[in-house]
Design an enzyme around this catalytic site. Structure first.
Site, short mmCIF file in Angstrom:
data_model
loop_
_atom_site.label_atom_id
_atom_site.label_comp_id
_atom_site.label_asym_id
_atom_site.label_seq_id
_atom_site.Cartn_x
_atom_site.Cartn_y
_atom_site.Cartn_z
N THR A 64 0.85 -1.19 0.00
CA THR A 64 0.00 0.00 0.00
C THR A 64 0.88 1.24 0.00
O THR A 64 2.01 1.18 0.47
CB THR A 64 -0.84 -0.03 1.30
OG1 THR A 64 -1.86 -0.99 1.15
CG2 THR A 64 -1.46 1.31 1.64
N THR A 95 0.21 1.07 7.06
CA THR A 95 0.30 0.01 6.06
C THR A 95 0.50 -1.32 6.78
O THR A 95 1.07 -1.35 7.86
CB THR A 95 1.46 0.24 5.07
OG1 THR A 95 1.71 -0.96 4.32
CG2 THR A 95 2.75 0.64 5.75
N GLY A 149 -4.64 -5.15 7.14
CA GLY A 149 -5.67 -4.19 7.49
C GLY A 149 -6.60 -4.62 8.61
O GLY A 149 -7.10 -3.77 9.36
N ARG A 153 -13.77 -7.52 -0.06
CA ARG A 153 -13.04 -7.25 1.19
C ARG A 153 -12.48 -5.82 1.19
O ARG A 153 -11.88 -5.37 0.23
CB ARG A 153 -11.89 -8.25 1.35
CG ARG A 153 -11.03 -8.04 2.60
CD ARG A 153 -9.80 -7.22 2.32
NE ARG A 153 -8.89 -7.12 3.47
CZ ARG A 153 -7.87 -6.29 3.54
NH1 ARG A 153 -7.60 -5.50 2.54
NH2 ARG A 153 -7.10 -6.25 4.59
N VAL A 154 -12.68 -5.11 2.27
CA VAL A 154 -12.09 -3.78 2.43
C VAL A 154 -11.24 -3.79 3.69
O VAL A 154 -11.69 -4.28 4.73
CB VAL A 154 -13.19 -2.69 2.54
CG1 VAL A 154 -12.56 -1.32 2.76
CG2 VAL A 154 -14.05 -2.68 1.28
N1 ASP Z 1 -3.29 -2.18 4.63
C1 ASP Z 1 -3.65 -2.73 3.37
C2 ASP Z 1 -4.90 -3.55 3.52
O1 ASP Z 1 -4.99 -4.34 4.44
C3 ASP Z 1 -2.57 -3.58 2.78
C4 ASP Z 1 -1.21 -2.93 2.67
O2 ASP Z 1 -0.79 -2.16 3.54
O3 ASP Z 1 -0.54 -3.22 1.66
O4 ASP Z 1 -5.74 -3.47 2.67
#
Ligand code: ASP
Length: 292
Positions: free
Chosen positions: A156, A207, A210, A184-185
Site C-alpha cells: 500500500t 500500512t 488491514g 473485502r475492504v
Molecule cells: N493495509 C492494506 C490492507 O490491508 C494492505 C497494505 O498495507 O498493503 O488493505
C-alpha cells in the site's frame, strides 16, 4: 511556518532486487509534491500529488499494479483526510478508477457523504468528470505473476503532509491484500485506521494487514499519542508497540506532528520511505524495528 512531507511504499518483507526501485518510487513522489508545497500548495494538494505518483508505479500496490483479489480483479481503496476540518473522503472496492486518491478527494470536497463504495463510487466519479478505465488495464504483469505466490508484502502507499498554513493531511491508496475475497475492504480507506489527520496534533498513515490495523485504530492511536509523547518518533513507537503486543498486528506507520517532526515505526522487516529534511530529500529503506 515549516512544512513537512513523508511518504511510504508499503511495509513488508521486500525482496532484495526490489529495494532500490521502491525507495526510488518514494523519492519520486516526494520530488513531485515538494516544489508545490514549497510554493504554498496545501497539504491536501501535496498528499494527492505524491500518492498519484505512487499509484502510477507498477511495483506498488495502488492504482495500476494493485493486488488481485481471488477472482483476479484489482479492487482499489483510498482515503484522503483533511486535518483542518477533520473531514475525509473515502472510496472502496472500485475496479475502474485509475487514481482512487483523486476520487477520494472529490468525495471529500464535493460529496454530501464521506465514504462511497463499488458501483456507486464509480457512478459518482463519472458525474464528477472522471473517466473509467477497463478493469484489466489496472493489472500489471508483475502482479499477475505474483498472485500465485505467498508473500509477506503489504505495499500500500501513503503520504502525510504539513503545509505553510499549519494544516496537515493524509492520503492512502491500496489494492488491499493479494488474493483477498472480492468485496473485502481493509484499513486503508477507514479514517482512524489507514490514515488520520488532526491539525491540533498531526497526521499518520498506516500500512500492513488491514484487519489488525482496523481493530487497533492504529493511526488514530498514533496521532492521539502525540498529546503526551515527547516526539513524533516516540508517538509512532508507542502506537506500534500497542499494535504489536495487544493486537498482534503486522505493519507500519509514518507520521508528522504539527511542527513537522517525523515518526516512522514498523514491525515488518522493511518500510520504504522518503521525506523532506531541511533542504534535502531523504529516501531509504527503513530496516527492522523503529527508525527515525
Ligand atoms: N493495509 C492494506 C490492507 O490491508 C494492505 C497494505 O498495507 O498493503 O488493505
Amino acid at each position: 511556518m515549516a512544512f513537512g512531507l513523508i511518504v511510504h511504499g508499503g511495509a513488508g518483507d521486500i525482496e532484495p532486487h526490489e529495494h532500490a526501485e521502491r525507495v526510488a518510487a518514494c523519492r519520486s513522489a516526494v520530488e513531485a509534491a515538494l516544489e508545490p508545497l514549497r510554493q504554498g500548495a496545501s497539504a491536501i494538494d501535496a498528499v494527492e500529488i505524491a500518492v498519484r505518483v505512487l499509484e502510477s508505479h507498477p511495483l506498488l500496490n495502488a492504482g495500476y499494479g494493485g493486488a488481485l483479489n481471488r477472482d483476479g480483479v484489482v479492487e482499489l481503496d483510498a482515503l484522503l483526510m483533511d486535518g483542518r476540518t477533520q473531514r475525509f473522503g473515502a472510496v472502496a472496492a472500485v475496479q475502474q478508477i485509475e487514481h482512487p486518491v483523486s476520487l477520494a478527494r472529490a468525495i471529500l470536497e464535493r460529496c454530501e457523504h464521506h465514504f462511497l463504495v463499488g458501483a456507486g463510487a464509480e457512478r459518482f466519479a463519472v458525474e464528477q468528470g472522471f473517466g473509467l478505465v477497463a478493469p484489466e488495464s489496472l493489472i500489471s504483469p508483475r502482479r499477475a505473476a505474483r498472485a500465485a505466490r505467498e508473500t509477506e508484502q503489504h505495499d500500500t502507499v501513503g503520504a502525510v503532509a504539513l503545509d505553510h498554513a499549519g494544516n496537515v493531511a493524509v492520503a492512502v491508496s491500496t489494492g488491499g491484500l493479494d488474493g483477498k475475497l472480492p468485496g473485502r475492504v481493509g484499513d486503508s480507506p477507514v479514517a482512524g485506521a489507514g490514515g488520520y489527520a488532526d491539525n491540533t496534533l498531526g497526521a499518520a498513515c498506516a500500512t500492513g494487514i488491514g484487519e489488525g490495523i482496523m481493530r487497533a485504530l492504529l493511526t488514530f492511536r498514533a496521532v492521539q499519542s502525540l498529546e503526551n509523547a515527547e516526539s513524533a518518533q516516540a508517538a509512532a513507537e508507542q502506537a506500534m508497540s500497542i499494535f504489536t503486543h495487544r493486537f498482534g498486528g503486522v505493519g507500519g506507520l509514518i507520521m508528522l506532528d504539527k511542527q513537522g517532526g517525523i515518526g516512522i515505526a514498523h514491525n515488518t522487516k522493511y518500510l520504504p520511505v522518503a521525506f523532506v529534511a531541511g533542504d534535502r530529500i531523504v529516501a531509504r529503506l527503513s530496516g527492522q524495528g523503529a527508525d527515525a
